[in-house]
Scaffold this active site. Structure first.
Site, PDB file in Angstrom:
ATOM      1  N   SER A   1      36.568  13.808  69.357  1.00  0.00           N
ATOM      2  CA  SER A   1      35.661  14.789  69.498  1.00  0.00           C
ATOM      3  C   SER A   1      34.181  14.610  69.085  1.00  0.00           C
ATOM      4  O   SER A   1      33.231  15.225  69.535  1.00  0.00           O
ATOM      5  CB  SER A   1      36.135  16.082  68.621  1.00  0.00           C
ATOM      6  OG  SER A   1      35.736  15.363  67.399  1.00  0.00           O
TER       7      SER A   1
ATOM      8  N   ARG B   1      42.252 -10.008  62.350  1.00  0.00           N
ATOM      9  CA  ARG B   1      40.826  -8.585  62.746  1.00  0.00           C
ATOM     10  C   ARG B   1      39.450  -9.760  63.419  1.00  0.00           C
ATOM     11  O   ARG B   1      38.703  -9.123  63.602  1.00  0.00           O
ATOM     12  CB  ARG B   1      40.869  -8.618  60.682  1.00  0.00           C
ATOM     13  CG  ARG B   1      39.377  -7.461  60.862  1.00  0.00           C
ATOM     14  CD  ARG B   1      39.095  -7.024  59.952  1.00  0.00           C
ATOM     15  NE  ARG B   1      40.404  -6.717  58.608  1.00  0.00           N
ATOM     16  CZ  ARG B   1      41.623  -5.106  58.730  1.00  0.00           C
ATOM     17  NH1 ARG B   1      40.456  -4.637  59.754  1.00  0.00           N
ATOM     18  NH2 ARG B   1      41.799  -5.174  57.815  1.00  0.00           N
TER      19      ARG B   1
ATOM     20  N   ARG C   1      39.588   1.056  62.152  1.00  0.00           N
ATOM     21  CA  ARG C   1      40.451  -0.028  61.909  1.00  0.00           C
ATOM     22  C   ARG C   1      39.072  -0.735  60.767  1.00  0.00           C
ATOM     23  O   ARG C   1      37.249  -0.348  60.991  1.00  0.00           O
ATOM     24  CB  ARG C   1      39.897  -0.653  63.184  1.00  0.00           C
ATOM     25  CG  ARG C   1      40.556  -2.226  62.399  1.00  0.00           C
ATOM     26  CD  ARG C   1      41.439  -2.701  64.056  1.00  0.00           C
ATOM     27  NE  ARG C   1      40.392  -4.313  63.991  1.00  0.00           N
ATOM     28  CZ  ARG C   1      42.121  -5.042  63.740  1.00  0.00           C
ATOM     29  NH1 ARG C   1      43.237  -3.762  63.669  1.00  0.00           N
ATOM     30  NH2 ARG C   1      42.406  -6.064  63.753  1.00  0.00           N
TER      31      ARG C   1
ATOM     32  N   HIS D   1      31.927   9.985  58.220  1.00  0.00           N
ATOM     33  CA  HIS D   1      33.011  10.260  56.772  1.00  0.00           C
ATOM     34  C   HIS D   1      33.264  12.033  57.193  1.00  0.00           C
ATOM     35  O   HIS D   1      31.893  12.637  56.182  1.00  0.00           O
ATOM     36  CB  HIS D   1      32.614   9.263  56.076  1.00  0.00           C
ATOM     37  CG  HIS D   1      34.304   9.602  55.127  1.00  0.00           C
ATOM     38  ND1 HIS D   1      35.654   8.631  55.462  1.00  0.00           N
ATOM     39  CD2 HIS D   1      34.412  10.220  53.745  1.00  0.00           C
ATOM     40  CE1 HIS D   1      36.601   9.483  54.409  1.00  0.00           C
ATOM     41  NE2 HIS D   1      35.920   9.857  53.594  1.00  0.00           N
TER      42      HIS D   1
HETATM   43  C1  GAR Z   1      36.692  12.208  62.641  1.00  0.00           C
HETATM   44  O1  GAR Z   1      36.399  14.051  61.218  1.00  0.00           O
HETATM   45  C2  GAR Z   1      35.406  11.283  61.598  1.00  0.00           C
HETATM   46  O2  GAR Z   1      34.884  12.261  60.862  1.00  0.00           O
HETATM   47  C3  GAR Z   1      37.310  10.656  60.765  1.00  0.00           C
HETATM   48  O3  GAR Z   1      37.951  10.801  61.785  1.00  0.00           O
HETATM   49  C4  GAR Z   1      37.929  11.842  62.264  1.00  0.00           C
HETATM   50  C5  GAR Z   1      37.416  11.417  64.505  1.00  0.00           C
HETATM   51  O4  GAR Z   1      37.790  12.215  64.877  1.00  0.00           O
HETATM   52  N1  GAR Z   1      36.729   9.470  60.539  1.00  0.00           N
HETATM   53  C6  GAR Z   1      37.017   8.898  59.032  1.00  0.00           C
HETATM   54  O5  GAR Z   1      37.598   9.680  58.796  1.00  0.00           O
HETATM   55  C7  GAR Z   1      36.882   7.725  58.727  1.00  0.00           C
HETATM   56  N2  GAR Z   1      36.486   6.847  58.189  1.00  0.00           N
HETATM   57  P1  GAR Z   1      37.379  12.800  66.674  1.00  0.00           P
HETATM   58  O6  GAR Z   1      38.011  10.806  67.381  1.00  0.00           O
HETATM   59  O7  GAR Z   1      37.312  13.182  67.397  1.00  0.00           O
HETATM   60  O8  GAR Z   1      35.917  12.148  66.802  1.00  0.00           O
END
Ligand code: GAR
Length: 207
Positions: free
Chosen positions: A17, A69, A95, A113
């Site tokens: 998203s 990695r 990752r 984040h």
């Molecule tokens: C989002 O909330 C992003 O902030 C989080 O993953 C989600 C991805 O959503 N990322 C983390 O937690 C990174 N540490 P999306 O695929 O709908 O963009």
């Protein structure tokens, strides 16, 4: 930065998203001088990847499961270089990156984040914040360094936690802020009008 468009390489693992919000900001002219060069996933079949294909964007998959990695990251970096990527956008890329990859794109990787860092790094940040009982939550866009959810902060957006919130409603409202924050942060970085001083990101117009 130069007159040629800033080319983004988006890395994602899931629904995408944040990627879609960035793509929409570009489409609607809110991110002038920025284009998406490639969308890369480490998960075959990630919904965000299908969404990128539907938009006619270049995509690539490098499955990370079971791979070392550094080896996996070498493939990803090669693809980013092939597509002449200037700025790497982590959009739900679940990752950790190798130190070599981070060094190769020094101060050219952004992450979003879902907490007000340095509070609640790691997984499930929104639930961590909710369970802790914070009254202000939000999201952070930051440059990526070799530590988890740690690099120089470009911007944050904060929202109040309501007494009526559940972890789910709070997560949804944080996500709405994420979709605004990421494009705004990319616009700021794309402008080139900033300096990094220690841990501080400083806009030139505020000097
Ligand atoms: C989002 O909330 C992003 O902030 C989080 O993953 C989600 C991805 O959503 N990322 C983390 O937690 C990174 N540490 P999306 O695929 O709908 O963009």
């Amino acid at each position: 930065m130069s007159g040629s468009p800033l080319r983004l390489g988006v890395l994602l693992s899931g629904r995408g998203s944040n990627f879609l919000a960035i793509a929409e900001a570009i489409r609607s002219g809110r991110l002038p001088g920025v284009e998406i060069a490639v969308v890369i996933s480490n998960i075959a079949g990630a919904p965000g990847l299908s969404a990128a294909e539907s938009l006619g964007l270049s995509t690539a998959v490098f499955v990370s499961k079971g791979r070392k990695r550094a080896e996996h990251d070498t493939d990803v970096a090669a693809s980013l270089h092939e597509h002449n990527v200037d700025l790497v956008i982590l959009a739900g890329y679940m990752r950790l990156l190798s130190p070599e990859f981070i060094a190769a794109f020094h101060n050219r990787i952004l992450n979003i984040h879902p907490s007000l860092l340095p509070a609640f790094p790691g997984l499930d940040a929104q639930h961590q914040a909710f369970d802790y009982g914070v009254k202000i939550a939000g999201c952070t866009v930051h440059f990526v360094d070799e530590h988890l959810d740690h690099g120089v902060i470009v911007l944050q957006r904060a929202i109040p936690v309501l007494d009526t919130d559940t972890a789910e409603t709070l997560s949804a409202r944080i996500l709405t802020e994420e979709h605004i924050a990421y494009s705004e942060a990319i616009a700021r970085v794309a402008s080139g009008e900033y300096e990094i001083s220690g841990r501080r990101y400083l806009r030139r117009d505020s000097f």
